[in-house]
Design a protein around this motif. Structure first.
Motif, PDB file in Angstrom:
ATOM      1  N   VAL A   1      46.692  52.293  44.592  1.00 19.75           N
ATOM      2  CA  VAL A   1      46.509  51.163  45.521  1.00 19.75           C
ATOM      3  C   VAL A   1      45.029  51.019  45.880  1.00 19.75           C
ATOM      4  O   VAL A   1      44.479  49.911  45.897  1.00 19.75           O
ATOM      5  N   LEU A   2      44.367  52.140  46.143  1.00 15.03           N
ATOM      6  CA  LEU A   2      42.941  52.080  46.487  1.00 15.03           C
ATOM      7  C   LEU A   2      42.097  51.661  45.282  1.00 15.03           C
ATOM      8  O   LEU A   2      41.077  50.992  45.433  1.00 15.03           O
ATOM      9  N   GLU A   3      42.556  52.037  44.095  1.00 14.95           N
ATOM     10  CA  GLU A   3      41.875  51.607  42.863  1.00 14.95           C
ATOM     11  C   GLU A   3      41.984  50.078  42.716  1.00 14.95           C
ATOM     12  O   GLU A   3      41.022  49.412  42.336  1.00 14.95           O
ATOM     13  N   VAL A   4      43.148  49.540  43.041  1.00 14.76           N
ATOM     14  CA  VAL A   4      43.357  48.083  42.995  1.00 14.76           C
ATOM     15  C   VAL A   4      42.369  47.404  43.943  1.00 14.76           C
ATOM     16  O   VAL A   4      41.693  46.433  43.592  1.00 14.76           O
ATOM     17  N   GLU A   5      42.272  47.959  45.142  1.00 15.98           N
ATOM     18  CA  GLU A   5      41.372  47.361  46.139  1.00 15.98           C
ATOM     19  C   GLU A   5      39.922  47.390  45.665  1.00 15.98           C
ATOM     20  O   GLU A   5      39.227  46.375  45.710  1.00 15.98           O
ATOM     21  N   SER A   6      39.458  48.537  45.184  1.00 16.14           N
ATOM     22  CA  SER A   6      38.035  48.633  44.807  1.00 16.14           C
ATOM     23  C   SER A   6      37.750  47.797  43.554  1.00 16.14           C
ATOM     24  O   SER A   6      36.676  47.210  43.432  1.00 16.14           O
ATOM     25  N   THR A   7      38.713  47.704  42.648  1.00 17.66           N
ATOM     26  CA  THR A   7      38.521  46.875  41.441  1.00 17.66           C
ATOM     27  C   THR A   7      38.341  45.409  41.825  1.00 17.66           C
ATOM     28  O   THR A   7      37.445  44.722  41.327  1.00 17.66           O
ATOM     29  N   ALA A   8      39.199  44.927  42.722  1.00 20.19           N
ATOM     30  CA  ALA A   8      39.098  43.523  43.134  1.00 20.19           C
ATOM     31  C   ALA A   8      37.816  43.274  43.920  1.00 20.19           C
ATOM     32  O   ALA A   8      37.166  42.245  43.764  1.00 20.19           O
ATOM     33  N   LYS A   9      37.444  44.250  44.756  1.00 17.79           N
ATOM     34  CA  LYS A   9      36.232  44.064  45.572  1.00 17.79           C
ATOM     35  C   LYS A   9      34.971  43.997  44.714  1.00 17.79           C
ATOM     36  O   LYS A   9      33.978  43.398  45.120  1.00 17.79           O
ATOM     37  N   ALA A  10      35.017  44.634  43.556  1.00 18.42           N
ATOM     38  CA  ALA A  10      33.828  44.668  42.698  1.00 18.42           C
ATOM     39  C   ALA A  10      33.581  43.319  42.012  1.00 18.42           C
ATOM     40  O   ALA A  10      32.532  43.094  41.435  1.00 18.42           O
ATOM     41  N   ASP A  11      34.568  42.417  42.046  1.00 15.16           N
ATOM     42  CA  ASP A  11      34.389  41.084  41.457  1.00 15.16           C
ATOM     43  C   ASP A  11      34.544  40.068  42.591  1.00 15.16           C
ATOM     44  O   ASP A  11      35.601  39.987  43.207  1.00 15.16           O
ATOM     45  N   PRO A  12      33.483  39.280  42.845  1.00 12.89           N
ATOM     46  CA  PRO A  12      33.539  38.396  44.025  1.00 12.89           C
ATOM     47  C   PRO A  12      34.665  37.363  43.976  1.00 12.89           C
ATOM     48  O   PRO A  12      35.060  36.832  45.014  1.00 12.89           O
ATOM     49  N   GLU A  13      35.187  37.074  42.794  1.00  6.64           N
ATOM     50  CA  GLU A  13      36.214  36.028  42.700  1.00  6.64           C
ATOM     51  C   GLU A  13      37.630  36.567  42.553  1.00  6.64           C
ATOM     52  O   GLU A  13      38.590  35.808  42.546  1.00  6.64           O
ATOM     53  N   ALA A  14      37.761  37.877  42.407  1.00  5.61           N
ATOM     54  CA  ALA A  14      39.102  38.449  42.199  1.00  5.61           C
ATOM     55  C   ALA A  14      39.786  38.737  43.531  1.00  5.61           C
ATOM     56  O   ALA A  14      39.136  39.074  44.519  1.00  5.61           O
ATOM     57  N   VAL A  15      41.096  38.563  43.561  1.00 11.30           N
ATOM     58  CA  VAL A  15      41.905  39.070  44.678  1.00 11.30           C
ATOM     59  C   VAL A  15      43.088  39.823  44.075  1.00 11.30           C
ATOM     60  O   VAL A  15      43.669  39.401  43.085  1.00 11.30           O
ATOM     61  N   ALA A  16      43.400  40.959  44.663  1.00  6.64           N
ATOM     62  CA  ALA A  16      44.507  41.763  44.151  1.00  6.64           C
ATOM     63  C   ALA A  16      45.225  42.413  45.319  1.00  6.64           C
ATOM     64  O   ALA A  16      44.601  42.836  46.293  1.00  6.64           O
ATOM     65  N   THR A  17      46.549  42.442  45.225  1.00  6.67           N
ATOM     66  CA  THR A  17      47.364  42.891  46.348  1.00  6.67           C
ATOM     67  C   THR A  17      48.536  43.740  45.874  1.00  6.67           C
ATOM     68  O   THR A  17      49.216  43.365  44.916  1.00  6.67           O
ATOM     69  N   VAL A  18      48.749  44.855  46.552  1.00  4.41           N
ATOM     70  CA  VAL A  18      49.998  45.589  46.374  1.00  4.41           C
ATOM     71  C   VAL A  18      50.831  45.287  47.617  1.00  4.41           C
ATOM     72  O   VAL A  18      50.542  45.786  48.692  1.00  4.41           O
ATOM     73  N   GLY A  19      51.815  44.429  47.463  1.00  2.00           N
ATOM     74  CA  GLY A  19      52.576  43.951  48.627  1.00  2.00           C
ATOM     75  C   GLY A  19      53.901  44.660  48.820  1.00  2.00           C
ATOM     76  O   GLY A  19      54.512  44.559  49.887  1.00  2.00           O
ATOM     77  N   GLU A  20      54.353  45.354  47.788  1.00  2.00           N
ATOM     78  CA  GLU A  20      55.629  46.077  47.896  1.00  2.00           C
ATOM     79  C   GLU A  20      55.412  47.487  47.389  1.00  2.00           C
ATOM     80  O   GLU A  20      54.726  47.691  46.384  1.00  2.00           O
ATOM     81  N   ILE A  21      56.013  48.427  48.066  1.00  2.00           N
ATOM     82  CA  ILE A  21      55.948  49.806  47.578  1.00  2.00           C
ATOM     83  C   ILE A  21      57.207  50.525  48.042  1.00  2.00           C
ATOM     84  O   ILE A  21      57.668  50.329  49.163  1.00  2.00           O
TER      85      ILE A  21
END
Ligand SMILES: [Zn+2]
Length: 421
Positions: free
Chosen positions: A243-263
Protein backbone atom coordinates in the motif's frame (compact mmCIF):
# COMPACT_ATOMS: atom_id res chain seq x y z
CA UNK A 1 -33.68 40.99 -17.61
CA UNK A 2 -32.48 38.62 -14.91
CA UNK A 3 -28.79 37.75 -14.88
CA UNK A 4 -28.33 34.38 -16.64
CA UNK A 5 -26.07 32.98 -13.89
CA UNK A 6 -28.82 33.67 -11.35
CA UNK A 7 -31.26 31.83 -13.60
CA UNK A 8 -28.87 28.85 -13.81
CA UNK A 9 -28.52 28.72 -10.00
CA UNK A 10 -32.30 28.93 -9.57
CA UNK A 11 -32.87 26.19 -12.11
CA UNK A 12 -30.37 23.90 -10.38
CA UNK A 13 -32.23 24.54 -7.11
CA UNK A 14 -35.54 23.78 -8.76
CA UNK A 15 -34.34 20.54 -10.37
CA UNK A 16 -32.84 19.45 -7.03
CA UNK A 17 -36.43 19.02 -5.79
CA UNK A 18 -37.35 16.66 -8.63
CA UNK A 19 -36.49 13.42 -6.88
CA UNK A 20 -37.58 9.86 -6.18
CA UNK A 21 -36.92 10.41 -2.48
CA UNK A 22 -38.62 12.98 -0.25
CA UNK A 23 -35.63 14.58 1.47
CA UNK A 24 -32.78 13.82 -0.87
CA UNK A 25 -31.97 14.25 -4.56
CA UNK A 26 -32.13 10.83 -6.22
CA UNK A 27 -33.01 10.79 -9.90
CA UNK A 28 -32.30 7.46 -11.55
CA UNK A 29 -32.76 6.57 -15.20
CA UNK A 30 -36.34 6.08 -16.36
CA UNK A 31 -37.91 7.27 -13.10
CA UNK A 32 -40.93 9.52 -12.69
CA UNK A 33 -38.50 12.19 -11.47
CA UNK A 34 -36.48 11.84 -14.66
CA UNK A 35 -39.65 12.16 -16.72
CA UNK A 36 -40.56 15.33 -14.87
CA UNK A 37 -37.05 16.78 -15.15
CA UNK A 38 -37.07 16.17 -18.91
CA UNK A 39 -40.44 17.91 -19.16
CA UNK A 40 -39.25 20.98 -17.29
CA UNK A 41 -35.97 21.21 -19.16
CA UNK A 42 -37.67 20.78 -22.53
CA UNK A 43 -39.83 23.81 -21.63
CA UNK A 44 -36.67 25.83 -20.97
CA UNK A 45 -35.20 24.63 -24.25
CA UNK A 46 -38.27 25.86 -26.15
CA UNK A 47 -38.06 29.18 -24.32
CA UNK A 48 -34.50 29.48 -25.62
CA UNK A 49 -35.72 29.09 -29.19
CA UNK A 50 -34.84 25.44 -29.60
CA UNK A 51 -36.67 22.59 -31.32
CA UNK A 52 -36.89 19.74 -28.80
CA UNK A 53 -37.00 15.98 -29.14
CA UNK A 54 -36.35 12.95 -26.96
CA UNK A 55 -34.44 9.98 -28.38
CA UNK A 56 -35.13 6.28 -27.79
CA UNK A 57 -33.21 6.04 -24.49
CA UNK A 58 -34.68 9.32 -23.23
CA UNK A 59 -31.89 11.80 -23.92
CA UNK A 60 -33.39 15.22 -24.31
CA UNK A 61 -32.11 17.08 -27.36
CA UNK A 62 -32.68 20.76 -28.06
CA UNK A 63 -31.57 22.23 -31.36
CA UNK A 64 -30.94 25.92 -31.97
CA UNK A 65 -30.84 26.24 -35.73
CA UNK A 66 -27.85 27.94 -37.33
CA UNK A 67 -27.33 29.35 -40.79
CA UNK A 68 -24.99 26.54 -41.88
CA UNK A 69 -25.19 22.77 -42.10
CA UNK A 70 -22.86 21.83 -39.27
CA UNK A 71 -23.64 21.24 -35.60
CA UNK A 72 -21.81 21.82 -32.34
CA UNK A 73 -23.06 19.82 -29.35
CA UNK A 74 -23.10 21.06 -25.76
CA UNK A 75 -24.39 18.99 -22.87
CA UNK A 76 -24.12 16.82 -19.80
CA UNK A 77 -26.48 14.60 -17.79
CA UNK A 78 -29.70 15.10 -15.80
CA UNK A 79 -29.68 11.82 -13.81
CA UNK A 80 -28.04 11.67 -10.40
CA UNK A 81 -26.55 9.30 -7.85
CA UNK A 82 -28.46 8.52 -4.64
CA UNK A 83 -28.57 11.50 -2.26
CA UNK A 84 -26.81 13.64 -4.84
CA UNK A 85 -25.69 17.23 -5.06
CA UNK A 86 -27.47 19.76 -7.26
CA UNK A 87 -24.77 20.41 -9.84
CA UNK A 88 -23.08 17.20 -11.04
CA UNK A 89 -24.27 16.96 -14.65
CA UNK A 90 -27.15 19.39 -14.24
CA UNK A 91 -24.86 22.43 -14.28
CA UNK A 92 -23.47 21.51 -17.71
CA UNK A 93 -26.95 21.35 -19.21
CA UNK A 94 -28.04 24.60 -17.55
CA UNK A 95 -24.94 26.56 -18.66
CA UNK A 96 -25.39 25.30 -22.23
CA UNK A 97 -29.04 26.37 -22.14
CA UNK A 98 -28.11 29.79 -20.75
CA UNK A 99 -25.68 30.36 -23.62
CA UNK A 100 -28.30 29.45 -26.21
CA UNK A 101 -30.84 31.61 -24.38
CA UNK A 102 -28.47 34.58 -24.78
CA UNK A 103 -28.18 33.96 -28.52
CA UNK A 104 -31.94 33.77 -28.73
CA UNK A 105 -32.44 37.04 -26.80
CA UNK A 106 -30.08 38.77 -29.19
CA UNK A 107 -31.75 37.14 -32.19
CA UNK A 108 -28.32 35.87 -33.18
CA UNK A 109 -27.83 32.85 -35.44
CA UNK A 110 -24.43 31.18 -35.61
CA UNK A 111 -23.04 29.67 -38.81
CA UNK A 112 -23.76 26.24 -37.26
CA UNK A 113 -26.57 24.74 -35.21
CA UNK A 114 -26.10 24.32 -31.47
CA UNK A 115 -27.51 21.14 -30.02
CA UNK A 116 -27.94 20.91 -26.25
CA UNK A 117 -28.12 17.31 -25.06
CA UNK A 118 -29.31 16.37 -21.58
CA UNK A 119 -28.22 12.74 -21.19
CA UNK A 120 -30.70 10.42 -19.49
CA UNK A 121 -28.21 8.23 -17.66
CA UNK A 122 -24.59 8.86 -16.79
CA UNK A 123 -24.31 7.74 -13.19
CA UNK A 124 -25.73 4.25 -13.72
CA UNK A 125 -27.60 4.30 -10.40
CA UNK A 126 -30.47 2.08 -11.51
CA UNK A 127 -28.76 -0.56 -13.67
CA UNK A 128 -25.22 -0.33 -12.34
CA UNK A 129 -23.95 0.53 -15.78
CA UNK A 130 -22.72 4.03 -16.47
CA UNK A 131 -23.09 6.29 -19.52
CA UNK A 132 -26.22 4.68 -20.98
CA UNK A 133 -27.37 8.00 -22.46
CA UNK A 134 -24.14 9.07 -24.13
CA UNK A 135 -23.34 5.50 -25.25
CA UNK A 136 -26.61 5.36 -27.21
CA UNK A 137 -26.12 8.86 -28.56
CA UNK A 138 -22.57 8.10 -29.68
CA UNK A 139 -23.81 4.94 -31.43
CA UNK A 140 -21.85 2.60 -29.16
CA UNK A 141 -24.68 0.87 -27.31
CA UNK A 142 -24.44 -2.89 -26.85
CA UNK A 143 -27.86 -4.65 -26.90
CA UNK A 144 -26.70 -7.19 -24.32
CA UNK A 145 -27.14 -4.50 -21.73
CA UNK A 146 -30.92 -4.61 -22.32
CA UNK A 147 -31.15 -7.69 -20.09
CA UNK A 148 -29.66 -5.93 -17.07
CA UNK A 149 -32.10 -5.77 -14.17
CA UNK A 150 -32.66 -3.12 -11.54
CA UNK A 151 -33.17 -4.08 -7.89
CA UNK A 152 -36.89 -4.73 -8.52
CA UNK A 153 -36.18 -7.12 -11.37
CA UNK A 154 -37.20 -4.63 -14.08
CA UNK A 155 -34.99 -5.05 -17.13
CA UNK A 156 -33.42 -2.17 -19.00
CA UNK A 157 -35.51 -3.28 -21.98
CA UNK A 158 -38.70 -2.75 -19.97
CA UNK A 159 -37.47 0.53 -18.51
CA UNK A 160 -36.66 1.94 -21.94
CA UNK A 161 -40.12 0.98 -23.18
CA UNK A 162 -41.77 2.51 -20.11
CA UNK A 163 -39.84 5.71 -20.77
CA UNK A 164 -41.32 5.90 -24.26
CA UNK A 165 -38.46 4.44 -26.28
CA UNK A 166 -37.94 1.41 -28.48
CA UNK A 167 -35.27 -0.81 -26.89
CA UNK A 168 -34.49 -2.51 -30.19
CA UNK A 169 -33.70 0.84 -31.79
CA UNK A 170 -30.96 1.68 -29.29
CA UNK A 171 -28.11 -0.14 -30.96
CA UNK A 172 -28.52 1.91 -34.10
CA UNK A 173 -29.97 4.90 -32.30
CA UNK A 174 -26.83 7.02 -32.46
CA UNK A 175 -26.84 10.50 -33.79
CA UNK A 176 -24.37 9.79 -36.53
CA UNK A 177 -21.26 11.91 -36.93
CA UNK A 178 -22.24 13.77 -40.09
CA UNK A 179 -21.47 17.48 -39.98
CA UNK A 180 -20.36 17.57 -36.36
CA UNK A 181 -17.98 20.27 -35.16
CA UNK A 182 -17.52 18.65 -31.76
CA UNK A 183 -18.88 18.26 -28.25
CA UNK A 184 -18.13 20.54 -25.33
CA UNK A 185 -19.16 19.72 -21.76
CA UNK A 186 -19.18 21.96 -18.71
CA UNK A 187 -18.96 20.04 -15.42
CA UNK A 188 -18.09 20.71 -11.80
CA UNK A 189 -14.49 19.72 -11.13
CA UNK A 190 -15.34 17.18 -8.39
CA UNK A 191 -11.84 17.81 -7.07
CA UNK A 192 -10.07 20.54 -5.06
CA UNK A 193 -7.52 21.83 -7.60
CA UNK A 194 -9.32 24.94 -8.93
CA UNK A 195 -10.31 25.98 -5.43
CA UNK A 196 -6.71 25.70 -4.26
CA UNK A 197 -5.60 27.85 -7.19
CA UNK A 198 -8.49 30.27 -6.60
CA UNK A 199 -9.73 29.91 -10.18
CA UNK A 200 -13.39 29.76 -11.29
CA UNK A 201 -12.80 27.48 -14.30
CA UNK A 202 -10.20 25.16 -15.80
CA UNK A 203 -9.68 23.59 -19.23
CA UNK A 204 -9.59 19.79 -19.21
CA UNK A 205 -6.61 18.14 -20.95
CA UNK A 206 -7.77 14.51 -20.88
CA UNK A 207 -10.08 12.16 -19.07
CA UNK A 208 -7.81 9.82 -17.17
CA UNK A 209 -7.42 6.21 -18.16
CA UNK A 210 -7.86 3.69 -15.40
CA UNK A 211 -6.58 0.29 -14.28
CA UNK A 212 -8.37 -1.76 -11.64
CA UNK A 213 -6.46 -4.66 -10.18
CA UNK A 214 -7.17 -7.28 -7.48
CA UNK A 215 -3.97 -7.90 -5.57
CA UNK A 216 -3.46 -10.82 -3.21
CA UNK A 217 -0.74 -11.86 -0.77
CA UNK A 218 -0.72 -15.41 0.57
CA UNK A 219 1.42 -16.20 3.60
CA UNK A 220 0.85 -18.54 6.50
CA UNK A 221 -1.80 -18.22 9.18
CA UNK A 222 -0.77 -18.93 12.75
CA UNK A 223 -1.47 -18.33 16.44
CA UNK A 224 -0.94 -14.66 17.34
CA UNK A 225 0.44 -15.66 20.74
CA UNK A 226 2.72 -18.57 19.93
CA UNK A 227 4.28 -17.91 16.52
CA UNK A 228 7.41 -15.78 17.11
CA UNK A 229 7.80 -12.56 15.15
CA UNK A 230 10.88 -13.91 13.47
CA UNK A 231 9.88 -16.21 10.59
CA UNK A 232 6.26 -15.12 10.32
CA UNK A 233 4.74 -14.99 6.85
CA UNK A 234 2.17 -12.30 7.63
CA UNK A 235 0.15 -11.50 4.52
CA UNK A 236 -1.21 -8.22 5.90
CA UNK A 237 2.31 -6.95 6.58
CA UNK A 238 3.14 -7.62 2.92
CA UNK A 239 -0.06 -5.86 1.89
CA UNK A 240 0.79 -2.90 4.12
CA UNK A 241 4.19 -2.53 2.52
CA UNK A 242 2.56 -2.71 -0.89
CA UNK A 243 0.00 0.00 0.00
CA UNK A 244 2.82 2.41 0.86
CA UNK A 245 4.58 1.45 -2.38
CA UNK A 246 1.38 2.39 -4.27
CA UNK A 247 1.33 5.75 -2.52
CA UNK A 248 4.99 6.60 -3.20
CA UNK A 249 4.76 5.43 -6.84
CA UNK A 250 1.79 7.70 -7.52
CA UNK A 251 3.37 10.61 -5.66
CA UNK A 252 6.48 10.38 -7.82
CA UNK A 253 4.40 11.24 -10.93
CA UNK A 254 2.57 14.57 -10.70
CA UNK A 255 -0.33 13.33 -12.85
CA UNK A 256 -0.86 9.87 -11.37
CA UNK A 257 -3.41 8.98 -8.71
CA UNK A 258 -3.56 5.56 -7.12
CA UNK A 259 -5.75 4.22 -4.36
CA UNK A 260 -6.12 1.06 -2.33
CA UNK A 261 -9.74 1.39 -1.26
CA UNK A 262 -10.49 -2.15 -0.13
CA UNK A 263 -8.43 -4.49 1.97
CA UNK A 264 -9.33 -7.70 3.71
CA UNK A 265 -7.46 -10.12 5.99
CA UNK A 266 -8.06 -13.86 6.19
CA UNK A 267 -9.02 -15.68 8.25
CA UNK A 268 -9.74 -12.32 9.89
CA UNK A 269 -9.54 -12.88 13.61
CA UNK A 270 -7.98 -10.79 16.35
CA UNK A 271 -5.71 -13.60 17.54
CA UNK A 272 -4.61 -15.05 14.20
CA UNK A 273 -1.62 -14.06 12.08
CA UNK A 274 -3.26 -13.32 8.70
CA UNK A 275 -2.52 -16.01 6.14
CA UNK A 276 -4.03 -14.08 3.28
CA UNK A 277 -4.69 -10.48 2.33
CA UNK A 278 -6.59 -9.18 -0.64
CA UNK A 279 -6.76 -5.60 -1.78
CA UNK A 280 -7.98 -3.42 -4.62
CA UNK A 281 -5.86 -1.07 -6.67
CA UNK A 282 -7.31 1.82 -8.66
CA UNK A 283 -4.69 3.57 -10.79
CA UNK A 284 -5.41 6.54 -13.06
CA UNK A 285 -3.36 8.66 -15.41
CA UNK A 286 -4.00 10.92 -18.44
CA UNK A 287 -1.44 8.98 -20.52
CA UNK A 288 -2.02 5.29 -21.18
CA UNK A 289 1.65 4.45 -21.72
CA UNK A 290 2.61 5.96 -18.37
CA UNK A 291 -0.28 4.23 -16.59
CA UNK A 292 0.81 0.89 -18.04
CA UNK A 293 4.38 1.49 -16.94
CA UNK A 294 3.29 2.37 -13.40
CA UNK A 295 0.98 -0.67 -13.31
CA UNK A 296 3.84 -2.95 -14.39
CA UNK A 297 6.13 -1.38 -11.81
CA UNK A 298 3.59 -2.01 -9.05
CA UNK A 299 3.10 -5.59 -10.16
CA UNK A 300 6.85 -6.14 -9.99
CA UNK A 301 7.19 -4.43 -6.61
CA UNK A 302 4.26 -6.49 -5.27
CA UNK A 303 6.08 -9.64 -6.33
CA UNK A 304 9.33 -8.50 -4.69
CA UNK A 305 7.57 -7.59 -1.45
CA UNK A 306 5.86 -10.99 -1.41
CA UNK A 307 9.17 -12.83 -1.92
CA UNK A 308 10.93 -10.82 0.77
CA UNK A 309 8.23 -11.89 3.26
CA UNK A 310 7.92 -15.50 2.18
CA UNK A 311 4.50 -14.89 0.65
CA UNK A 312 2.95 -15.67 -2.70
CA UNK A 313 1.63 -12.85 -4.87
CA UNK A 314 -1.57 -12.70 -6.94
CA UNK A 315 -2.20 -10.03 -9.53
CA UNK A 316 -5.38 -9.89 -11.56
CA UNK A 317 -6.18 -6.92 -13.81
CA UNK A 318 -9.97 -6.63 -13.66
CA UNK A 319 -10.62 -3.62 -15.82
CA UNK A 320 -8.73 -1.14 -17.92
CA UNK A 321 -10.06 1.90 -19.72
CA UNK A 322 -8.01 4.11 -21.98
CA UNK A 323 -7.51 7.78 -21.38
CA UNK A 324 -9.55 10.08 -23.58
CA UNK A 325 -7.59 13.05 -24.87
CA UNK A 326 -9.48 16.21 -25.69
CA UNK A 327 -9.29 17.68 -29.18
CA UNK A 328 -6.30 20.07 -29.31
CA UNK A 329 -8.05 22.60 -31.55
CA UNK A 330 -11.33 22.79 -29.64
CA UNK A 331 -9.39 22.87 -26.41
CA UNK A 332 -7.21 25.72 -27.67
CA UNK A 333 -10.36 27.69 -28.53
CA UNK A 334 -11.72 26.98 -25.06
CA UNK A 335 -8.44 28.20 -23.56
CA UNK A 336 -8.62 31.36 -25.71
CA UNK A 337 -12.21 31.89 -24.51
CA UNK A 338 -11.00 31.67 -20.88
CA UNK A 339 -8.22 34.15 -21.62
CA UNK A 340 -10.58 36.52 -23.45
CA UNK A 341 -12.79 36.44 -20.36
CA UNK A 342 -9.86 37.93 -18.42
CA UNK A 343 -9.10 34.73 -16.52
CA UNK A 344 -5.86 32.77 -16.15
CA UNK A 345 -5.88 29.54 -18.18
CA UNK A 346 -5.26 26.48 -16.05
CA UNK A 347 -5.25 23.06 -17.67
CA UNK A 348 -5.95 19.90 -15.71
CA UNK A 349 -6.86 16.27 -16.30
CA UNK A 350 -10.19 14.82 -15.23
CA UNK A 351 -9.90 12.07 -12.66
CA UNK A 352 -13.55 11.08 -13.03
CA UNK A 353 -15.34 9.69 -16.09
CA UNK A 354 -17.76 11.90 -18.02
CA UNK A 355 -20.18 11.73 -20.96
CA UNK A 356 -17.44 13.45 -22.96
CA UNK A 357 -15.43 10.22 -22.82
CA UNK A 358 -18.25 8.37 -24.64
CA UNK A 359 -18.86 11.25 -27.00
CA UNK A 360 -15.21 11.04 -28.06
CA UNK A 361 -16.22 7.92 -30.03
CA UNK A 362 -18.50 10.18 -32.10
CA UNK A 363 -16.69 13.49 -32.41
CA UNK A 364 -13.96 15.79 -31.08
CA UNK A 365 -14.50 16.71 -27.44
CA UNK A 366 -13.54 19.49 -25.05
CA UNK A 367 -14.41 20.09 -21.39
CA UNK A 368 -14.54 23.02 -19.03
CA UNK A 369 -14.39 22.43 -15.27
CA UNK A 370 -16.07 24.76 -12.79
CA UNK A 371 -14.70 25.15 -9.26
CA UNK A 372 -16.73 23.42 -6.55
CA UNK A 373 -16.44 23.81 -2.81
CA UNK A 374 -13.76 21.57 -1.27
CA UNK A 375 -14.00 19.32 -4.32
CA UNK A 376 -17.06 17.64 -2.80
CA UNK A 377 -19.46 15.84 -5.15
CA UNK A 378 -21.94 12.93 -5.14
CA UNK A 379 -23.07 14.49 -1.91
CA UNK A 380 -25.78 17.02 -0.94
CA UNK A 381 -22.96 19.29 0.28
CA UNK A 382 -21.95 19.89 -3.36
CA UNK A 383 -21.65 23.67 -3.70
CA UNK A 384 -20.67 26.21 -6.36
CA UNK A 385 -20.61 30.01 -6.57
CA UNK A 386 -22.90 32.09 -8.76
CA UNK A 387 -19.91 34.14 -9.90
CA UNK A 388 -18.17 30.98 -11.15
CA UNK A 389 -21.30 30.06 -13.10
CA UNK A 390 -21.21 33.56 -14.59
CA UNK A 391 -17.60 32.95 -15.64
CA UNK A 392 -18.52 29.58 -17.21
CA UNK A 393 -21.38 31.15 -19.19
CA UNK A 394 -19.08 33.91 -20.42
CA UNK A 395 -16.40 31.39 -21.44
CA UNK A 396 -18.82 29.14 -23.33
CA UNK A 397 -20.43 32.18 -24.98
CA UNK A 398 -17.01 33.32 -26.18
CA UNK A 399 -16.14 29.77 -27.19
CA UNK A 400 -19.23 29.66 -29.43
CA UNK A 401 -18.17 32.97 -31.02
CA UNK A 402 -14.64 31.67 -31.63
CA UNK A 403 -15.93 28.47 -33.25
CA UNK A 404 -18.24 30.67 -35.36
CA UNK A 405 -15.31 32.87 -36.41
CA UNK A 406 -13.39 29.78 -37.46
CA UNK A 407 -16.35 28.50 -39.43
CA UNK A 408 -16.87 31.80 -41.18
CA UNK A 409 -13.20 32.10 -42.15
CA UNK A 410 -13.10 28.40 -43.10
CA UNK A 411 -16.06 28.84 -45.37
CA UNK A 412 -14.53 31.93 -46.93
CA UNK A 413 -11.42 29.97 -47.76
CA UNK A 414 -13.52 27.18 -49.26
CA UNK A 415 -15.32 29.74 -51.39
CA UNK A 416 -12.04 31.31 -52.51
CA UNK A 417 -10.68 27.85 -53.35
CA UNK A 418 -13.66 27.36 -55.60
CA UNK A 419 -13.18 30.61 -57.50
CA UNK A 420 -9.41 30.41 -57.84
CA UNK A 421 -8.09 28.51 -60.89
ZN1 LIG B 1 -21.40 14.04 -13.79
Amino acid sequence: MKDTATTVMERCDLLANISEEPNALTRPYGSQAMREANKIVSGWMREAGMAVKQDEIGNLIGCYEGTGEKTLILGSHLDTVRNAGKYDGILGVMVALACVQQLHYRGERLPFSVEVVAFADEEGLRFGTTFLGSTVYAGAFDSERLNLEDKNGVTLREAVRAFGGDPDALENGGRGNGGLLGYCEVHIEQGPVLEELDLPVGVVTAINGQSRVRVGFVGKAGHAGTVPMEGRRDAVCAAAEFVLEVESTAKADPEAVATVGEISALPGAVNVVPGEAELSLDLRHPEDAVRERLRNHLEQRGGEIAVSRGCKHRWQVRQETSAVPVDPELSALLGKAVEDSGLPVHRLASGAGHDAAQMAALTNVAMLFVRCKEGISHNPAESIKGEDVRAAIEVIGRFLSLVAEGERSGRRSEVSREVSP
